[in-house]
Design an enzyme around this catalytic site. Structure first.
Site, PDB file in Angstrom:
ATOM      1  N   HIS A 195      62.784  43.002  14.650  1.00 41.57           N
ATOM      2  CA  HIS A 195      63.801  42.250  15.391  1.00 41.57           C
ATOM      3  C   HIS A 195      65.226  42.659  15.073  1.00 41.57           C
ATOM      4  CE1 HIS A 195      61.455  39.152  17.517  1.00 41.57           C
ATOM      5  NE2 HIS A 195      60.623  39.206  16.495  1.00 41.57           N
ATOM      6  N   THR A 210      67.558  36.328  23.716  1.00 43.02           N
ATOM      7  CA  THR A 210      66.808  35.575  24.735  1.00 43.02           C
ATOM      8  C   THR A 210      67.718  34.565  25.425  1.00 43.02           C
ATOM      9  OG1 THR A 210      66.023  34.032  23.026  1.00 43.02           O
ATOM     10  CG2 THR A 210      64.543  35.825  23.664  1.00 43.02           C
ATOM     11  N   LYS A 219      77.670  39.150  16.198  1.00 44.50           N
ATOM     12  CA  LYS A 219      77.603  38.471  17.497  1.00 44.50           C
ATOM     13  C   LYS A 219      79.004  38.190  18.054  1.00 44.50           C
ATOM     14  CE  LYS A 219      73.054  36.473  16.521  1.00 44.50           C
ATOM     15  NZ  LYS A 219      72.248  37.031  17.621  1.00 44.50           N
ATOM     16  N   LYS A 253      67.940  33.305  29.475  1.00 48.23           N
ATOM     17  CA  LYS A 253      67.928  31.915  29.947  1.00 48.23           C
ATOM     18  C   LYS A 253      69.164  31.620  30.789  1.00 48.23           C
ATOM     19  CE  LYS A 253      65.710  30.822  25.584  1.00 48.23           C
ATOM     20  NZ  LYS A 253      65.980  30.436  24.190  1.00 48.23           N
ATOM     21  N   LYS A 257      74.759  30.823  20.118  1.00 47.95           N
ATOM     22  CA  LYS A 257      73.901  31.680  19.307  1.00 47.95           C
ATOM     23  C   LYS A 257      74.289  31.478  17.848  1.00 47.95           C
ATOM     24  CE  LYS A 257      75.203  35.166  21.820  1.00 47.95           C
ATOM     25  NZ  LYS A 257      73.926  35.774  22.179  1.00 47.95           N
ATOM     26  N   ARG A 258      73.472  32.003  16.957  1.00 52.58           N
ATOM     27  CA  ARG A 258      73.782  31.942  15.537  1.00 52.58           C
ATOM     28  C   ARG A 258      75.151  32.544  15.278  1.00 52.58           C
ATOM     29  NH1 ARG A 258      72.043  35.901  11.760  1.00 52.58           N
ATOM     30  NH2 ARG A 258      70.764  36.761  13.433  1.00 52.58           N
TER      31      ARG A 258
END
Length: 812
Positions: free
Chosen positions: A355, A645, A543, A649, A537-538
């Site tokens: 991942h 993901t 990110k 969505k 998100k985290r």
């Protein structure tokens, strides 16, 4: 697939709820609380899952069907009651049944606590895959840990993240069945006796892994699989002798150790004690799962040679990668296999999903710690490494699972797996070029790609009923829910003005609902006609929430400098948690909240800019945010995000993406069309070239006055009032900037301007949003599971396996 009798009426459901309220909970209707009604409804729904669950299990055993065993440290399942009701087709009946008692169905549904079994994408993916395997009739067991507290509950204290324990198990969990007959003693430490292949391990301490099962029902209730979670229990419950001597704390030490194993997801491993606990936790869950798998296989009275034809084990990331050594140990000790045969068979059974390409996430353990906690397995890892070397004599000398005093779990997982899959096309290619370059040269057919997907039942049909209703009406039936590629048939409607108005109305109704919720939660009520810009998100440097914050600061500053301009109203919505030990991520959380405090109190921003950061982002919050989003922020540094993901969505629900060519963004852009995707930033090759420039951060700041101004505003104490408050973040941006926030800022800011212009053309925007929905069918987790079944597990759905066996053909 099994087709159970699912006939029911509201009267049937009502009677079942009343019976459980009376006989399972011991309450009568006039005195029942919302909690009581929720547990009674859950038990009534669970009753209707049990028969297809039993039928699916019987079909698997009777047909000797191959079964996949999905090992994951996380299963972010969210609330199960609504998911189960939807998949059983009981929505209207359950609502009507509770209405007959004068009970608010929605209040009951939202009373359910979220199972604290995961953190983010990894756990939510595992939950989607469990649901899709059940929907497709893929015989499966999920294995994980029954965390008492899970990750943590996030709250903000003066903008700072504060972690408190989750308490989802403080009252009865109506979905689980305790299995006292499925319990295994798991050892740690001690010593190993003997020099032969079947050495005897004498652990210094042991904990019982006790099983709790939850059924996972698929769409239309045709098949159900099992999620088995392990809870730590003491071998000796209580030491009465020590208690009677006055050693009260020591008397419960064994129970304390056992509970500690399954208290918290990802315990902080910044200390040696934390590392030891995390390794124990991973071995505990993996060893219990492997032993359970092998016990179940042995009950079938087949030769051990049949194991690869009956069992596939999927390791979801490196956390369960000790499964290879444990499987080899069980094959040697319990099934009498010679070492080489056991090691070869493990490769035919095990598979590994990678991942991440981040080195810190490809777990390593110091050789000393590994040997201390798992002395038998340290010996086995050394032998497995040597076995791999003998099987691959051209292997470079430095390519080893053990080097520089570290046990490399990603390397070990690769060596012991028949297939290693990435989770997006780009990620899979990068795996071959970077972290597994040498192993890929030795095993060129081992790495395969299975791009992630999400379940449309939870993330479109249930989360967005207004849009789902329009889709069903347009397509004429609900077959799209289990054949998501049929969304493609919506494309002609995107050019129908009347239909597009209804599509836009569905989005606006979701935005109104979110606006009202934010008003209740944060005391701010955004205009539903503003552009809702969402990054959920985290919290992590790669990110790049920091990039979003810098653009927000720049936007705020520009509006203040030119308040009379025609500014596109924007609502910036953040959601996510920072790991407790991740100092920089927690500072980013603090900065977001400090920026929100300044922006939201500024009278010049009224109707122009709002920043919202509701605390404790989870599945239930995602269900509120995703259907209401206009813009999806997928802005990670290219080459760092494996897939994502949330991007799927959001796009599926009609949010347009602003993103880099990273992870599954690449495939989303290909599917929805480049013209319906806002691309910015460097690609992976450009990132590496830019990073090699010694002064890349300073150069980017010098070239962008807006960026320099935003950083200076932070450094000056504008947000929080303290010039030293964000000194670390300012230094990172000005001096190092490993994730190239500064280098991508100018393009990001320019693209945000393009988005403002595009949003003003509401018809054009709505058409792009509708085409996103219509073209996202490929990202169903059903497609992902079909890919796993054909490319990785060499198996078919239950009815296909059974049909082949009836015809005398080999399965697979």
């Amino acid at each position: 697939m099994t087709q159970p009798e699912m006939s029911a009426t509201p009267k049937d459901i009502a009677q079942s709820v009343r019976d459980h309220l009376t006989f399972s909970i011991g309450k009568d209707a006039p005195h029942a609380s919302v909690h009581d009604w929720r547990v009674a409804l859950s038990l009534a729904v669970r009753d209707r899952i049990v028969e297809p669950w039993f039928a699916s299990t019987r079909a698997t055993y009777d047909g000797k069907l191959k079964r996949v065993h999905y090992l994951s440290m996380e299963f972010l399942i969210g609330r199960l009651l609504e998911d189960s009701i939807v998949n059983l087709g009981l929505d209207d009946m359950a609502r009507e049944a509770l209405h007959g008692f004068g009970v608010d169905y929605d209040e009951v549904i939202h009373d359910e606590p979220e199972a604290a079994l995961g953190n983010g994408g990894l756990g939510r993916l595992a939950a989607c895959y469990m649901e899709s395997m059940a929907t497709l009739g893929c015989p499966a067991y999920g294995y994980g840990l029954r965390y008492e507290h899970g990750l943590f509950r996030q709250r903000f204290d003066h903008g700072r993240q504060v972690e408190t324990a989750e308490n989802w198990l403080k009252s009865r969990n109506p979905w689980e069945f305790e299995r006292p007959e499925a319990a295994y003693e798991i050892g740690f430490g001690g010593w190993v006796e003997g020099d032969g292949p079947r050495k005897i391990w004498h652990p210094a301490e042991s904990v019982i892994a006790a099983a709790y099962d939850m059924p996972v029902i698929g769409w239309r209730g045709r098949w159900a699989n099992t999620l088995r979670l392990w809870s730590g229990k003491p071998v000796q419950e209580f030491d009465l002798e020590r208690f009677n001597r006055g050693e009260y704390v020591a008397a419960g030490a064994a129970e304390s150790l056992a509970r500690t194993i399954t208290r918290v997801l990802y315990p902080d491993d910044s200390t040696e004690a934390g590392k030891e606990l995390r390794l124990k936790q991973e071995y505990f869950f993996t060893a219990a799962s492997v032993r359970d798998i092998m016990r179940r296989f042995a009950s079938g009275d087949e030769s051990i040679a049949a194991l690869p034809d009956r069992v596939a084990i999927q390791m979801n990331d490196t956390h369960p990668s000790i499964a290879g050594a444990e499987l080899v140990r069980v094959l040697i000790d319990d099934f009498g296999q010679e070492f080489d045969a056991a090691a070869d068979m493990a490769v035919r059974v095990l598979n590994y999903t990678n991942h991440t390409l981040l080195p810190e996430a490809l777990e390593t353990w110091s050789e000393g710690l590994f040997r201390k906690i798992l002395p038998r397995h340290m010996d086995l890892v050394e032998r497995i490494d040597d076995h791999h070397k003998r099987r691959n004599p051209s292997r470079p000398w430095e390519l080893s699972a053990i080097h520089h005093g570290q046990v490399h779990m990603g390397t070990l997982a690769f060596m012991q797996s028949g297939h290693v899959n990435g989770v997006s096309a780009l990620h899979t290619d990068l795996m071959k070029e970077t972290v597994f370059h040498d192993l890929n040269r030795l095993h060129p057919d081992r790495i395969v790609n299975v791009t992630n997907g999400v379940t449309p039942r939870r993330w479109l049909y249930s989360a967005n009923p207004t849009l789902a209703g329009l889709i069903t009406e347009t397509l004429g039936d609900e077959e799209w829910v289990d054949h998501l590629d049929r969304l493609k048939r919506l494309e002609p409607s995107a050019d129908d003005s009347a239909w597009l108005d209804r599509y836009a109305a569905a989005k606006r109704s979701n935005k109104v609902a979110l606006s009202n919720w934010l008003g209740e939660r944060l005391g701010i009520v955004p205009d539903p006609d503003a552009l809702f810009d969402v990054q959920i998100k985290r919290i992590h440097e790669y990110k790049r929430q920091l990039l979003n914050v810098l653009e927000t600061i720049s936007r705020w500053d520009e509006i203040r400098q030119n308040p009379g301009a025609d500014w596109q109203p924007r609502v910036k919505i953040f959601g996510g948690k920072a790991a407790p030990g991740y100092v920089v991520a927690k500072e980013i959380v603090h900065l977001i909240n400090d920026v929100a405090a300044v922006v939201n109190k500024d009278p010049a921003m009224q109707g122009r800019l709002i920043v919202a950061y509701p605390a404790n982002y989870n599945v239930s919050m995602a269900v509120r945010l995703i259907p209401a989003a206009d813009l999806s922020e997928q802005i990670s540094t290219a080459g760092k995000e494996a897939s994502g993901t949330g991007n799927m969505k959001l796009s599926m629900n009609g949010a347009l993406t602003i993103g880099t060519l990273d992870g599954a963004n690449v495939e989303i852009r290909e599917q929805v069309g480049a013209e319906n995707f806002f691309l910015f930033g460097m690609n992976t090759a450009e990132v590496e070239k830019r990073r090699a420039m010694q002064d890349h951060a300073a150069q980017a700041i010098a070239e962008s006055p807006a960026l320099a101004r935003a950083i200076e505003l932070i450094a000056a104490g504008t947000f929080g009032g303290d010039r030293d408050r964000y000194g670390r973040l300012v230094d990172i941006l000005r001096k190092w900037d490993d994730y190239l926030v500064c280098s991508d800022f100018a393009d990001y800011r320019s693209t945000q301007g393009d988005i403002d212009a595009a949003y003003r053309d509401q018809r054009g925007w709505n058409r792009m949003a509708a085409l996103n929905t219509a073209r996202m069918g490929w990202f169903s987790s059903d497609r992902s599971i079909r890919d796993y079944m054909s490319r990785v597990w060499d198996m078919e759905a239950s009815d296909e396996q059974a049909a082949r066996q009836r015809a005398g053909q080999p399965a697979g």
